[in-house]
Design a protein around this motif. Structure first.
Motif, mmCIF file in Angstrom:
data_model
loop_
_atom_site.group_PDB
_atom_site.id
_atom_site.type_symbol
_atom_site.label_atom_id
_atom_site.label_comp_id
_atom_site.label_asym_id
_atom_site.label_seq_id
_atom_site.Cartn_x
_atom_site.Cartn_y
_atom_site.Cartn_z
ATOM 1 N N PHE A 142 -20.292 5.182 -47.787
ATOM 2 C CA PHE A 142 -21.735 5.335 -47.824
ATOM 3 C C PHE A 142 -22.343 3.968 -48.094
ATOM 4 N N GLY A 155 -27.757 6.150 -47.042
ATOM 5 C CA GLY A 155 -27.438 7.057 -48.135
ATOM 6 C C GLY A 155 -26.525 8.199 -47.738
ATOM 7 N N GLU A 156 -26.324 8.391 -46.434
ATOM 8 C CA GLU A 156 -25.443 9.445 -45.944
ATOM 9 C C GLU A 156 -24.003 8.944 -45.883
ATOM 10 N N GLU A 157 -23.086 9.859 -45.984
ATOM 11 C CA GLU A 157 -21.673 9.523 -45.887
ATOM 12 C C GLU A 157 -21.289 9.303 -44.420
ATOM 13 N N VAL A 158 -20.415 8.342 -44.202
ATOM 14 C CA VAL A 158 -19.889 8.076 -42.866
ATOM 15 C C VAL A 158 -18.376 8.239 -42.939
ATOM 16 N N LYS A 197 -24.054 3.708 -37.745
ATOM 17 C CA LYS A 197 -24.109 5.014 -38.437
ATOM 18 C C LYS A 197 -24.826 4.890 -39.771
ATOM 19 N N MET A 198 -24.549 3.814 -40.492
ATOM 20 C CA MET A 198 -25.153 3.645 -41.816
ATOM 21 C C MET A 198 -26.631 3.296 -41.715
ATOM 22 N N SER A 227 -28.617 6.626 -40.932
ATOM 23 C CA SER A 227 -28.736 7.569 -42.045
ATOM 24 C C SER A 227 -28.393 6.874 -43.366
#
Length: 153
Positions: A141, A51-54, A45-46, A49
């Protein structure tokens, strides 16, 4: 007649011991395997994306209201007292003697739902503060080369 009865008794005891040993071994393997999968999914997931929140709840899609992150060398007796729950079923993890994993204790309504051992080489939760995180605050993140818990949600 007595000999046949003893043979049957010994056989039944042997089968019982084998099943009990297999059940214990398979549950330990399940905790380890689940940790690898969860860690790999967090990494994936990281990577998708940066910089995106997981949200941990997107990956751990079962009922839980809090997660406790136990670092390597954590004392389960202290955690048990802090959480006021029985952790006998996770004693086999030997988290108090290991530095290669973090133990995530997923809890729902003050009951242990699922313990998961996450290998640190796959996803390292040890950089975060050990302790309780509510489901809505379990958001991570990617910060440089490691994941970090989002603060002040």
């Amino acid at each position: 007649m007595k000999t046949k009865a003893l043979i049957w008794l010994y056989g039944a005891v042997l089968i019982f011991i084998s099943l009990f040993t297999f059940w214990g071994f398979s549950s330990e393997m399940g905790v380890e395997k689940a940790g690898k999968i969860l860690g790999e999914q967090m990494n994936s997931k990281m990577s998708e994306s940066p910089g995106e929140e997981v949200h941990l709840s997107e990956i751990a899609q079962f009922n839980w209201d809090t997660v406790y992150i136990a670092h390597p060398y954590s004392n389960l007796d202290k955690i048990e007292k802090e959480l006021d729950i029985n952790l006998n079923e996770v004693q086999f993890t030997q988290i108090d003697q290991r530095d290669d994993v973090c133990l995530l204790l997923f809890i729902d309504d003050k009951k242990l739902i699922k313990p998961i051992l996450v290998p640190r080489h796959i996803f390292d939760f040890s950089k975060e503060k050990s302790g309780i995180i509510t489901r809505d605050k379990a958001i991570f993140f990617k910060k440089s080369t490691r994941a970090q818990l989002v603060e002040n949600n």
